[in-house]
Structure formats: structure tokens, C-alpha cells
Design a protein around this motif. Structure first.
Motif, PDB file in Angstrom:
ATOM      1  N   PRO B  76    -101.940 -49.624  11.356  1.00 47.63           N
ATOM      2  CA  PRO B  76    -101.401 -50.539  10.345  1.00 47.63           C
ATOM      3  C   PRO B  76    -101.801 -51.994  10.598  1.00 47.63           C
ATOM      4  O   PRO B  76    -101.801 -52.444  11.738  1.00 47.63           O
ATOM      5  N   SER B  77    -102.156 -52.683   9.538  1.00 51.20           N
ATOM      6  CA  SER B  77    -102.415 -54.125   9.574  1.00 51.20           C
ATOM      7  C   SER B  77    -103.419 -54.495  10.666  1.00 51.20           C
ATOM      8  O   SER B  77    -103.212 -55.440  11.426  1.00 51.20           O
ATOM      9  N   SER B  78    -104.509 -53.746  10.713  1.00 51.78           N
ATOM     10  CA  SER B  78    -105.440 -53.929  11.842  1.00 51.78           C
ATOM     11  C   SER B  78    -106.787 -54.464  11.376  1.00 51.78           C
ATOM     12  O   SER B  78    -107.826 -54.038  11.856  1.00 51.78           O
ATOM     13  N   SER B  79    -106.754 -55.415  10.461  1.00 57.32           N
ATOM     14  CA  SER B  79    -108.039 -55.937   9.976  1.00 57.32           C
ATOM     15  C   SER B  79    -108.353 -57.300  10.576  1.00 57.32           C
ATOM     16  O   SER B  79    -109.257 -57.977  10.129  1.00 57.32           O
ATOM     17  N   ARG B  80    -107.605 -57.709  11.566  1.00 55.83           N
ATOM     18  CA  ARG B  80    -107.659 -59.122  11.956  1.00 55.83           C
ATOM     19  C   ARG B  80    -108.884 -59.495  12.792  1.00 55.83           C
ATOM     20  O   ARG B  80    -109.408 -58.706  13.567  1.00 55.83           O
ATOM     21  N   PHE B  81    -109.306 -60.724  12.629  1.00 62.39           N
ATOM     22  CA  PHE B  81    -110.281 -61.310  13.548  1.00 62.39           C
ATOM     23  C   PHE B  81    -109.796 -62.712  13.899  1.00 62.39           C
ATOM     24  O   PHE B  81    -108.858 -63.231  13.279  1.00 62.39           O
ATOM     25  N   GLU B 189    -109.896 -64.000   0.239  1.00 65.05           N
ATOM     26  CA  GLU B 189    -108.802 -64.918  -0.103  1.00 65.05           C
ATOM     27  C   GLU B 189    -108.026 -65.320   1.139  1.00 65.05           C
ATOM     28  O   GLU B 189    -107.061 -66.055   1.044  1.00 65.05           O
ATOM     29  N   ARG B 190    -108.386 -64.778   2.272  1.00 69.28           N
ATOM     30  CA  ARG B 190    -107.629 -65.074   3.492  1.00 69.28           C
ATOM     31  C   ARG B 190    -108.261 -66.272   4.199  1.00 69.28           C
ATOM     32  O   ARG B 190    -109.438 -66.577   3.987  1.00 69.28           O
ATOM     33  N   VAL B 191    -107.468 -66.909   5.053  1.00 71.92           N
ATOM     34  CA  VAL B 191    -107.913 -68.178   5.621  1.00 71.92           C
ATOM     35  C   VAL B 191    -107.601 -68.256   7.116  1.00 71.92           C
ATOM     36  O   VAL B 191    -106.485 -67.963   7.535  1.00 71.92           O
ATOM     37  N   ASN B 293     -98.964 -57.428  -5.888  1.00 72.38           N
ATOM     38  CA  ASN B 293     -98.957 -57.630  -4.435  1.00 72.38           C
ATOM     39  C   ASN B 293    -100.283 -57.148  -3.870  1.00 72.38           C
ATOM     40  O   ASN B 293    -100.808 -56.142  -4.311  1.00 72.38           O
ATOM     41  N   LYS B 294    -100.754 -57.862  -2.878  1.00 75.16           N
ATOM     42  CA  LYS B 294    -102.020 -57.458  -2.263  1.00 75.16           C
ATOM     43  C   LYS B 294    -101.846 -57.408  -0.757  1.00 75.16           C
ATOM     44  O   LYS B 294    -100.918 -58.004  -0.220  1.00 75.16           O
ATOM     45  N   GLY B 295    -102.778 -56.750  -0.097  1.00 73.95           N
ATOM     46  CA  GLY B 295    -102.704 -56.715   1.362  1.00 73.95           C
ATOM     47  C   GLY B 295    -104.075 -56.679   1.974  1.00 73.95           C
ATOM     48  O   GLY B 295    -105.064 -56.406   1.294  1.00 73.95           O
ATOM     49  N   CYS B 296    -104.133 -56.952   3.284  1.00 70.75           N
ATOM     50  CA  CYS B 296    -105.388 -56.813   4.009  1.00 70.75           C
ATOM     51  C   CYS B 296    -105.656 -55.313   4.181  1.00 70.75           C
ATOM     52  O   CYS B 296    -104.800 -54.482   3.885  1.00 70.75           O
ATOM     53  N   LEU B 297    -106.825 -54.982   4.718  1.00 78.29           N
ATOM     54  CA  LEU B 297    -107.196 -53.569   4.922  1.00 78.29           C
ATOM     55  C   LEU B 297    -106.125 -52.840   5.731  1.00 78.29           C
ATOM     56  O   LEU B 297    -105.576 -53.400   6.674  1.00 78.29           O
ATOM     57  N   THR B 298    -105.864 -51.627   5.379  1.00 70.00           N
ATOM     58  CA  THR B 298    -104.924 -50.731   6.069  1.00 70.00           C
ATOM     59  C   THR B 298    -103.575 -51.374   6.383  1.00 70.00           C
ATOM     60  O   THR B 298    -103.020 -51.149   7.452  1.00 70.00           O
ATOM     61  N   CYS B 299    -103.087 -52.168   5.458  1.00 69.57           N
ATOM     62  CA  CYS B 299    -101.782 -52.786   5.709  1.00 69.57           C
ATOM     63  C   CYS B 299    -100.723 -52.233   4.762  1.00 69.57           C
ATOM     64  O   CYS B 299    -100.849 -52.372   3.544  1.00 69.57           O
ATOM     65  N   PRO B 300     -99.684 -51.617   5.317  1.00 68.60           N
ATOM     66  CA  PRO B 300     -98.613 -51.113   4.454  1.00 68.60           C
ATOM     67  C   PRO B 300     -97.657 -52.228   4.017  1.00 68.60           C
ATOM     68  O   PRO B 300     -96.864 -52.045   3.105  1.00 68.60           O
ATOM     69  N   ILE B 301     -97.740 -53.370   4.662  1.00 65.41           N
ATOM     70  CA  ILE B 301     -96.776 -54.443   4.376  1.00 65.41           C
ATOM     71  C   ILE B 301     -97.162 -55.185   3.091  1.00 65.41           C
ATOM     72  O   ILE B 301     -96.319 -55.498   2.263  1.00 65.41           O
ATOM     73  N   ARG B 302     -98.439 -55.468   2.948  1.00 66.67           N
ATOM     74  CA  ARG B 302     -98.964 -56.107   1.729  1.00 66.67           C
ATOM     75  C   ARG B 302     -98.146 -57.350   1.349  1.00 66.67           C
ATOM     76  O   ARG B 302     -97.477 -57.392   0.322  1.00 66.67           O
ATOM     77  N   CYS B 303     -98.235 -58.349   2.184  1.00 63.50           N
ATOM     78  CA  CYS B 303     -97.392 -59.531   1.974  1.00 63.50           C
ATOM     79  C   CYS B 303     -98.021 -60.543   1.019  1.00 63.50           C
ATOM     80  O   CYS B 303     -97.397 -61.524   0.654  1.00 63.50           O
ATOM     81  N   SER B 304     -99.274 -60.320   0.638  1.00 62.25           N
ATOM     82  CA  SER B 304     -99.970 -61.327  -0.166  1.00 62.25           C
ATOM     83  C   SER B 304     -99.616 -61.213  -1.654  1.00 62.25           C
ATOM     84  O   SER B 304     -99.429 -60.112  -2.162  1.00 62.25           O
ATOM     85  N   ARG B 305     -99.507 -62.327  -2.318  1.00 61.44           N
ATOM     86  CA  ARG B 305     -99.175 -62.360  -3.758  1.00 61.44           C
ATOM     87  C   ARG B 305    -100.412 -62.733  -4.565  1.00 61.44           C
ATOM     88  O   ARG B 305    -101.254 -63.495  -4.095  1.00 61.44           O
ATOM     89  N   GLN B 491    -104.320 -56.793  15.680  1.00 60.32           N
ATOM     90  CA  GLN B 491    -103.331 -56.462  14.645  1.00 60.32           C
ATOM     91  C   GLN B 491    -102.598 -57.701  14.148  1.00 60.32           C
ATOM     92  O   GLN B 491    -102.563 -58.739  14.816  1.00 60.32           O
ATOM     93  N   CYS B 492    -101.982 -57.543  12.985  1.00 60.93           N
ATOM     94  CA  CYS B 492    -101.270 -58.658  12.369  1.00 60.93           C
ATOM     95  C   CYS B 492     -99.936 -58.891  13.090  1.00 60.93           C
ATOM     96  O   CYS B 492     -99.207 -57.943  13.395  1.00 60.93           O
ATOM     97  N   LEU B 493     -99.609 -60.152  13.294  1.00 59.54           N
ATOM     98  CA  LEU B 493     -98.361 -60.494  13.994  1.00 59.54           C
ATOM     99  C   LEU B 493     -97.128 -60.034  13.231  1.00 59.54           C
ATOM    100  O   LEU B 493     -96.069 -59.842  13.817  1.00 59.54           O
ATOM    101  N   PHE B 494     -97.293 -59.840  11.932  1.00 64.57           N
ATOM    102  CA  PHE B 494     -96.119 -59.425  11.153  1.00 64.57           C
ATOM    103  C   PHE B 494     -95.642 -58.026  11.547  1.00 64.57           C
ATOM    104  O   PHE B 494     -94.508 -57.656  11.262  1.00 64.57           O
ATOM    105  N   THR B 495     -96.518 -57.257  12.183  1.00 65.35           N
ATOM    106  CA  THR B 495     -96.064 -55.938  12.651  1.00 65.35           C
ATOM    107  C   THR B 495     -95.068 -56.088  13.797  1.00 65.35           C
ATOM    108  O   THR B 495     -94.341 -55.161  14.114  1.00 65.35           O
TER     109      THR B 495
HETATM  110  S1  SF4 Z   1     -98.798 -58.322   6.723  1.00 63.00           S
HETATM  111 FE1  SF4 Z   1     -99.831 -59.628   5.232  1.00 63.00          FE
HETATM  112  S2  SF4 Z   1    -101.206 -60.934   6.483  1.00 63.00           S
HETATM  113 FE2  SF4 Z   1    -100.564 -59.218   7.778  1.00 63.00          FE
HETATM  114  S3  SF4 Z   1    -102.212 -57.721   7.540  1.00 63.00           S
HETATM  115 FE3  SF4 Z   1    -100.621 -57.235   6.016  1.00 63.00          FE
HETATM  116  S4  SF4 Z   1    -101.216 -58.263   4.132  1.00 63.00           S
HETATM  117 FE4  SF4 Z   1    -102.432 -59.155   5.821  1.00 63.00          FE
END
Ligand code: SF4
Lengths: 74, 642
Positions: B76-81, B189-191, B293-305, B491-495
Motif C-alpha cells: 500500500p502507498s508504495s510509490s514514493r521517491f 500532479e505531485r510535488v 478523489n485520486k491517489g498515488c499508485l497502489t494507494c488505498p487511501i487516495r487522499c488527493s482531491r 512508503q507514504c508516511l500516511f500509512t
Molecule cells: S496517502 Fe495520499 S499522498 Fe500518500 S500515497 Fe496515498 S494518495 Fe499519495
């Protein structure tokens, strides 16, 4: 009469942001939130006039009651 | 160097832009075991090179772009660099983390990391295809905003059949080209927003990097990982934060809670409440503006609007942007915030530093220190001001320097809201003093996440007494180490929010949650034992799926204790690195507004007792009185001091 405000996911669930109520106690009001069961309402954070109160709190006329769903990260 | 571990591609490439030399940088399995990936791997590489005399805008600086072993693993949420470099904003090493798909495609290109050094004679973009590096002229792209740049790159990546080759890219906008000190790097769209990584890329005259390839990202124990991932997704979806609040309201959903708790930075952090908070709230965003709602690759949280700005569907604002360009400058016009958010991403500029620099300037003007034409709540010209910053024109040339440098020139250091030169995030720390400590000691400067995000215990999530200093230092250290390792792994810190058992979050009125809130500040001793001897936790915690997932992907043994130790190593490594550039206890500071002035006149504790907190924190970390890791500690953590 008390002013009731909803925030967070609870507001999306309720479908309203605020309403007025004649409820006399917090316990009673918890059963009157639109589209939210009493059980679900028990898990919302409650603030009366900006402060936390006891479960048994009895309302005063004009109180503002906020129901807030748990929030967390950003 | 080839690796026996899964999750890694086994190759780090070094590119010298001046000589156009490309070679493989040796990174061994022993180093992978100790320094994992992401920001910690980058810190190790920088640590092997930096002496402390380097300058951000010079050939001695380097930009290290890293993935982690979990990046692209399907977890989950493992697209980060991550991008680490010597920051032009702070003068210390910064790390900036980003989602999107660039990390995934860098690995598909066969690379764990890229080291970029030197500078190009002319604007250039790099194509990395299956490990091969091709230099392209970028004269046509120079001056373009980030959206147009990425569209133009896709044109270049077209195959003979007219389809665009699948790729991930990063690029800078005009702000990066002009070396605005807080310029960002944009990927889709990510920064990667913080610390001015885009300015370094601009100094290098490197407009973009585009990665593609079809290498396989190996997973050591595939079947086990698939089953584990299913459970992990389910857990995140059920958790009130990662399954409810973030998917339904995004990070913007915190505005209302922050208002209730006095955490909503208002009028340049002079207050913690904003009368018009409803107008800039996540609820209003969701009800009136959110399209999808949008999310990064393989992210179930999809926090992006996704929202609509002038008829175009664009990324919606994160909490930080909403608050700092909303209540921060006394603005209740949500549509304006949506537009600025889009414009700042297009210009390639960090929304947090930009907003706080503007609010500093407004207050300096109000106080008669600097006649600059900017006023709180007057917002008509702000789009033009942002454009001027990105191009360093007129007043923009000054605002491009950030609030620290401006306050040194015009005065008002007590209300220039930064730590180590980087502007603070949206949370007002006088009503969350553990977060105040985190801001001050954070390696990259005023960052809530690198600071350990103690606010999740201090009013958001849990409700531990927000103004007591008890227990905060140890909890901050615990959270910092945990998040450091999550980030290093890709991984994303939100996990990490799921680390807090769901019942505590979803039943805030239960006796057990109330008990935890009441006793947690007095558990500093127990937390310290765990921090000092994490190896005693030689287990996998049921609420924390990361450790088992890490083992299944890499094949490396990673019980919770070792996971925490790796995080501790990463945190100390960055600290040691920054020591070479002059970091010590005196640099772990906050503006006087936050440490000396109470937020609430009726509450004498509503300010950050920073010196007290720092003392306990340094002691907990095993640092000396000057806030530096001791030789003994560095040795224990296998960190080489220079
Ligand atoms: S929680 Fe949000 S920022 Fe983190 S990976 Fe998922 S969509 Fe991207």
C-alpha cells in the motif's frame, strides 16, 4: 433550544452542517442526529461552547454543540 | 552493485552533467541493510561526500534521487521517491518526498537511485530508458510551466505508433529555473515541495528527467506478500483515519478539528482560530468543489482531491495550502486558494514557504517595517505576486528569498515563522507543544512530518494534554524514528497513522481511549526504554503491517525493533551530516512569537516550552548538551563521523 453543528465525515454522513434542537440532554441529542445512529453518535467528539462536557450534561438555552468525527493526519 | 535482496534493482547511477559522464555508484548489500533506501540511502551517499564546506549552488552540491525497496512493490502507498540535496533555503541537507509514479518508473528503468552532479552548459533534460542515459537539449522547454513541460515531454516520448511510452517524470517550472529558494520539483500532479530542491535543479540547468523501462521489480516471497498486502489494504480501509477521514475529506478534513483545538494557524500564526474557518474547510471543499478523489499508485487511501479551476480539472489543495493561504493571510475565499494552489504547482513553488513568506511580508507591512503593498485579507493581486516571485521580478525578487532572510533585512524575526530557515507547516504549535519541539529539531527545518507529527497525539487523533511537556520528547523521538524508516523504505508516511490502534481513534469517548490520553504523558520512561533498546521488540506488531511486508519484499529480517533502529540511524545520520554545516542546539529554534507569547491569555501554558523540551529530547536521543550525537552513539549506529 441548542444550536448543533457537525464537522468532519459526520457532516457528510448527516447531509447537514447545522440545525437547532429542543433536546434537553446530550444523551437525548445523540439519538437525534440525521442519518447517524445513536451508537455512531457515541463515537463522535462533542464540544459544548468549545469545551468537552460530561456524558450526563444538561443543555442550557443557546448552547452551541459541536459533533466532530475523529481526525488525524495531514 | 548487484544485490541478493528483493525490492532493490541493485544499481545506483551517477551522472555528471558537466562532463556528461555516467557511471555506476557502488552501494553494497551491507549498506542496504544499514541505510535501507529513500532519504536514509541519500543521506549515506551525501555523507560520504560532504565535508561541510559545500555551497548549495555549486558543482560540489549533488542531488540524490532515491527510491526505497518497497517502491513499486505493490504494498500500500508504495510509490514514493525522495530527493535529497544541500538546501539553498536552509543551508543544511534537505530531503523532499513525493508520490506520483516517477519512483516506480525509475525502478522499471533498472535503478534504485540517481546521483546528479555538476551543471549543464545549456538547458537539458535527461531520458533514462532501461538504465541508459540520454542527454537532450531543453531550450524549447525552458520557461515553460510544469504542466506544459510534462505534456511536451510526453510528446517526445511518443512511439512510432503514436502512443506515449509509459514513463514517470520530474520537472521544474519557472521558479526552479530562476532559483527561487523554495522552488519545488513536480511529478505529474505531485510535488517534492520542501527545501528548494527545484532551485538546485534549476541551478544545474536541468529542466526534467524522464524514466522508463520494463525491468521487473522483484519480490522475495511473492505469494506471502500478495496475501499480506490484501490484509494490509483491508486494515487501512477499516481504520478511521486511513479508511474514512483521508479518503473522504483528504488532508483538508483537518481544518475544522484544528479550529476546535486552537491549532489553525491564523494571521501569520498570531492566533489559533479563524472566524471564517468554515469557508476554507475540507467539508466545503468536498461538498462544493471536489470532482473526484485520486491517489498515488497502489494507494488505498487516495487522499488527493481533484477540483475545477476555470473549467479545468486540477489537483485540489492539501491542508497546508488551504490553511496558510486561507486563515494564514486572513483570506476566506476558497476559490482563490484553489487557483493559487494550481498556479504555484504550475510555477513549481512550495506552497508552504511561499504562503508563509507572504504572510510575514503582510505583517511586516502592517507593523511599518517594510512598505511592500501587501495586506492581510487583501488578495486581489496575489496571483501576480506569485508570478513575480517565480520570475524574481520587482517585489518577487525579495519574496523569493523566504521569510528568514527577509526578517534579517527588515526586522520582525520574532514573527518570521520558520525553523532553520524553512517555513513551518499549518499547525499552530502553541496548542501542541510536542509538535513545536518537532518543528524546532527537524533535520530539514520547520516540518511537521520530519518533526515527528506529535500533534496526532495532541488533539488530532488522540487527545493527550496538548500543552504539557511531559512525555512529549520521547514520543516525538519514537514517531520520528518510525516515520524515518517508513520513508526510507519507500512508503507514504500516511500509512503510519494506522500505527495507532483503530479503536483508540474511532472510540474517542471510550474509557480506554480516555485512559490512554490521561496516562500517555507519564509513559515517557516506558517509551524511552523502547527507544533506547528497540531490539527488545523482536516481533511484528499486529497493527503495524510494514515490518512483515518489508521482510516479504526484501528477504531481510526486519522485526519492529530493528525497523525502529534503522529509523534512528537515518535520523542521526542526517543530524551528523547537518552538524558539518553548523547545526547544533542553537539552530533548533522557533520564532519568539511561539515560545515567548501565549496564544491564549487565559492559559499560561499555551506557548512552546522549547528549552525544557529540547533538554529532555537531547537526553532521550543520547545527544550531548549541544544537541549533537555523541561519537559513541554514532559508532553504535554504524555512522561514520567526519
Ligand atoms: S496517502 Fe495520499 S499522498 Fe500518500 S500515497 Fe496515498 S494518495 Fe499519495
Amino acid at each position: 433550544m441548542v444550536n448543533v453543528q457537525l464537522y468532519g465525515v459526520a457532516r457528510l454522513q448527516a447531509g447537514v452542517s447545522s440545525f437547532t434542537s429542543e433536546a434537553k440532554t446530550l444523551k437525548e441529542l445523540r439519538g437525534m442526529l440525521p442519518n447517524i445512529t445513536k451508537k455512531e453518535a457515541e463515537d463522535l467528539v462533542v464540544l459544548v461552547n468549545g469545551s468537552g462536557v460530561k456524558k450526563s450534561y444538561k443543555f442550557k438555552d443557546g448552547d452551541t454543540v459541536v459533533f466532530l468525527s475523529p481526525a488525524g493526519g495531514g | 552493485m548487484a544485490t541478493e535482496y528483493g525490492g532493490y534493482m541493485g544499481k545506483v547511477l551517477r551522472i555528471n552533467l558537466t562532463t556528461r559522464e555516467v557511471d555506476e555508484y557502488p552501494f553494497s548489500d551491507r549498506e542496504r541493510e544499514l541505510f535501507i533506501g529513500g532519504k536514509t540511502m541519500a543521506a549515506k551517499i551525501l555523507s560520504d561526500h560532504f565535508k561541510g564546506t559545500e555551497q548549495p549552488f555549486s558543482d560540489e552540491n549533488m542531488m540524490v534521487i532515491t527510491t526505497g525497496p518497497m517502491t513499486g512493490s505493490g504494498a500500500p502507498s508504495s510509490s514514493r521517491f525522495n530527493i535529497s540535496t544541500l538546501s539553498p533555503l536552509t543551508g543544511y541537507v534537505t530531503s523532499s518526498n513525493c508520490g506520483g509514479n516517477f519512483g516506480y518508473y525509475l525502478k522499471k528503468a533498472g535503478l534504485d537511485a540517481l546521483i546528479v552532479q555538476g551543471h549543464c552548459e545549456k538547458p537539458t533534460w535527461l531520458e533514462i530508458n532501461s538504465g541508459k542515459v540520454i542527454f537532450h537539449e531543453a531550450d524549447d522547454f525552458w520557461g515553460m510551466k510544469t504542466g506544459a513541460t510534462q505534456e511536451a515531454l510526453d510528446e517526445k516520448m511518443k512511439l512510432p505508433n503514436g502512443r506515449v511510452r509509459k514513463n514517470g517524470k520530474i520537472c521544474i517550472g519557472p521558479a526552479g529555473e530562476n532559483q527561487v529558494l523554495y522552488a519545488s520539483v513536480v511529478s505529474n500532479e505531485r510535488v517534492a515541495g520542501r527545501g528548494g530542491v527545484g532551485a538546485v535543479m534549476g541551478w544545474m540547468r536541468l529542466k526534467a528527467i524522464c524514466a522508463s523501462g520494463n525491468k521487473e521489480i522483484s519480490v522475495k516471497e511473492k505469494e506471502k506478500m500478495v496475501a499480506h498486502t490484501q490484509k494490509w489494504f483491508k486494515y487501512l480501509r477499516k481504520h478511521p483515519l486511513t479508511g474514512e477521514q483521508l479518503p473522504k475529506l483528504g488532508t483538508a478534513g483537518l481544518v475544522s478539528s484544528m479550529q476546535m483545538k486552537g491549532l489553525l494557524s491564523t494571521k501569520n500564526y498570531s492566533e489559533g482560530h479563524f472566524d471564517d474557518f468554515e469557508l476554507i474547510s475540507g467539508e466545503r471543499l468536498a461538498e462544493q468543489y471536489n470532482i473526484v478523489n485520486k491517489g498515488c499508485l497502489t494507494c488505498p487511501i487516495r487522499c488527493s482531491r481533484t477540483v475545477e479551476v476555470e473549467g479545468k480539472a486540477v489537483k485540489g489543495p492539501e491542508l497546508e495550502t488551504l490553511v496558510l493561504l486561507g486563515s494564514g493571510i486572513c483570506n476566506n475565499n476558497l476559490e482563490a486558494v484553489l487557483r493559487w494552489n494550481y498556479e504555484l504547482d504550475e510555477l513549481g513553488m512550495d506552497t508552504i514557504s511561499c504562503a508563509n513568506t507572504i504572510s510575514y511580508a503582510m505583517e511586516a507591512n502592517e507593523k511599518g517595517l517594510w512598505d511592500n503593498g501587501l495586506h492581510f485579507s487583501e488578495i486581489d493581486d496575489l496571483s501576480a505576486v506569485m508570478e513575480k516571485i517565480a520570475h524574481k521580478e520587482g517585489i518577487g525578487a525579495e519574496l523569493a528569498l523566504g521569510s528568514k532572510r527577509l526578517s534579517e533585512k527588515y526586522g520582525g524575526t520574532e514573527f518570521a515563522i520558520h525553523a532553520k530557515g524553512m517555513e513551518l507547516a499549518a499547525y499552530e504549535p502553541r496548542k501542541a507543544v510536542g509538535l513545536g519541539l518537532g518543528y524546532a529539531v527537524s533535520n530539514r527545518g520547520g516540518c511537521h512530518l520530519n518533526g515527528g507529527y506529535a500533534v496526532i497525539l495532541e488533539g488530532l487523533g488522540l487527545s493527550v494534554n496538548p500543552t504539557t511537556y511531559h512525555g512529549k520528547a520521547d514520543m516525538t523521538m519514537l514517531m520520528q524514528n518510525l516515520m524515518e524508516m517508513i520513508s526510507a523504505s519507500g512508503q507514504c508516511l500516511f500509512t503510519s497513522y494506522a500505527f495507532f490502534p483503530a479503536p483508540l481513534m474511532s472510540h474517542p469517548n471510550s474509557w480506554y481511549t480516555k485512559l490512554v490520553n490521561a496516562v500517555l504523558p507519564y509513559c515517557g520512561g516506558a517509551v524511552r526504554i523502547l527507544n533506547k533498546f528497540p531490539e527488545i521488540a523482536a516481533i511484528h506488531l499486529p497493527v503495524f503491517h510494514h515490518t512483515k511486508g518489508f521482510e516479504y519484499v526484501t528477504g531481510m529480517k526486519m522485526p519492529f525493533g530493528r525497523y525502529m533502529r534503522c529509523g534512528e540511524r537515518g535520523y542521526n545520520l542526517e543530524r551528523e551530516l547537518n552538524r558539518r554545516f553548523g547545526v547544533d542546539a542553537t539552530k533548533d529554534a522557533l520564532p519568539k512569537r511561539l515560545t515567548d507569547v501565549v496564544q491564549d491569555p487565559k492559559d499560561p501554558n499555551s506557548k512552546v516550552p522549547l528549552e525544557k523540551l529540547k533538554q529532555v529530547y537531547y537526553h532521550a536521543r543520547g545527544w550531548d548538551d549541544n544537541g549533537l550525537p555523541t561519537k559513541k552513539l554514532l559508532q553504535k549506529l554504524n555512522i561514520e563521523a567526519k
